[in-house]
Write a protein that holds these residues in place. Sequence first.
Motif, PDB file in Angstrom:
ATOM      1  N   UNK A 149      69.919  10.938  30.103  1.00 50.02           N
ATOM      2  CA  UNK A 149      70.720  10.013  30.923  1.00 50.02           C
ATOM      3  C   UNK A 149      72.215  10.077  30.641  1.00 50.02           C
ATOM      4  N   UNK A 150      72.631  10.517  29.466  1.00 49.04           N
ATOM      5  CA  UNK A 150      74.051  10.508  29.081  1.00 49.04           C
ATOM      6  C   UNK A 150      74.591  11.929  29.109  1.00 49.04           C
ATOM      7  N   UNK A 151      75.481  12.195  30.048  1.00 54.83           N
ATOM      8  CA  UNK A 151      76.019  13.547  30.184  1.00 54.83           C
ATOM      9  C   UNK A 151      76.966  13.903  29.050  1.00 54.83           C
ATOM     10  N   UNK A 152      77.693  12.917  28.544  1.00 57.14           N
ATOM     11  CA  UNK A 152      78.645  13.186  27.466  1.00 57.14           C
ATOM     12  C   UNK A 152      77.990  13.734  26.215  1.00 57.14           C
ATOM     13  N   UNK A 153      77.035  13.001  25.602  1.00 62.22           N
ATOM     14  CA  UNK A 153      76.374  13.555  24.402  1.00 62.22           C
ATOM     15  C   UNK A 153      75.599  14.833  24.685  1.00 62.22           C
TER      16      UNK A 153
END
Length: 307
Positions: A149-153
């Motif tokens: 769900x988190x593109x950054x990490x």
Amino acid sequence: MSKSDPPPSYEESRQQQHGNYPYPPYRYPAPPGVYTGLGQPGIHPQPGLWQGPGYSPSAMPSFITPGIYPSNLRDAEVISSTGVWDSMSVRHAFIRKVYLILAAQLFITTSIIAVFTFVEPVRLFVVQNPAMYWVSFPVYLITYLMLVCCEGPRRRHPWNLILLFIFTLALSYMTGTISSYFDTKAVFLALGITAMVCVIVTVFCFQTKVDFTSCTGLLCALCVVVLVTGIITSIVLSFQYVPWLHMLYGACGAIVFTLFLAYHTQLLIGNRASTISPEEYVFGALSLYVDIVQIFIFLLHITGSAE
């Protein structure tokens, strides 16, 4: 030549340099404002100002001789296809990176399963303490949601690899815990069938023209079917063990996640209706890894129920 002799004209000097070939009688008119010096004896044209046939004002050839045009056409084709070749090389490098990460994940998982299967003290400890399974479940769920769900990490190096490593350890421990409840022969049989299924599906996806990426809705519906079947199976088995129902649930889950394996494999190829970015190598490896582990777990339910 005496001092009184006038210098040779430009046409005479050209004939002396190039033989007695007649010079073309027609001269191309020069653009307005450009002085060529033609027609005046002893005055040679300045570089870049000659307006004869085959030359432009910048002294670069403008006449295309036979053989140059096809060469330029081939160069244009190469230039236009450069982006395609670059894209293909990037996609191939991306696929290699994904499968290298996947190989490392499967090696870790297989090693942990072997420990839980062959080391008897570890196996007994896990069977006698089922709470250890539920301790690893939050770690598995949190890291999975962060990576999906988190593109950054997911894209930030090296945090994406660290999270993927923690996720692999958690899921490997959970898979090893499940394997400890089954017979060793059932575990080996499930491992062998899983390896065969993965190889066949991978080769099939790279060769076939069938596009699994356009069947997202169907796969979601099948997931709902597996979820409902799992709930019903869990309720029934809590009261009475029914081997055929256990095997049916395992078969449904194995078929659905085999289709998901084909779907995620074709997402890597890049020439289907849907694809993923080459920057998403962690997501690609994560998707294939989860599919393979789920196939193994569902096959383990089938082989374990047949014992």
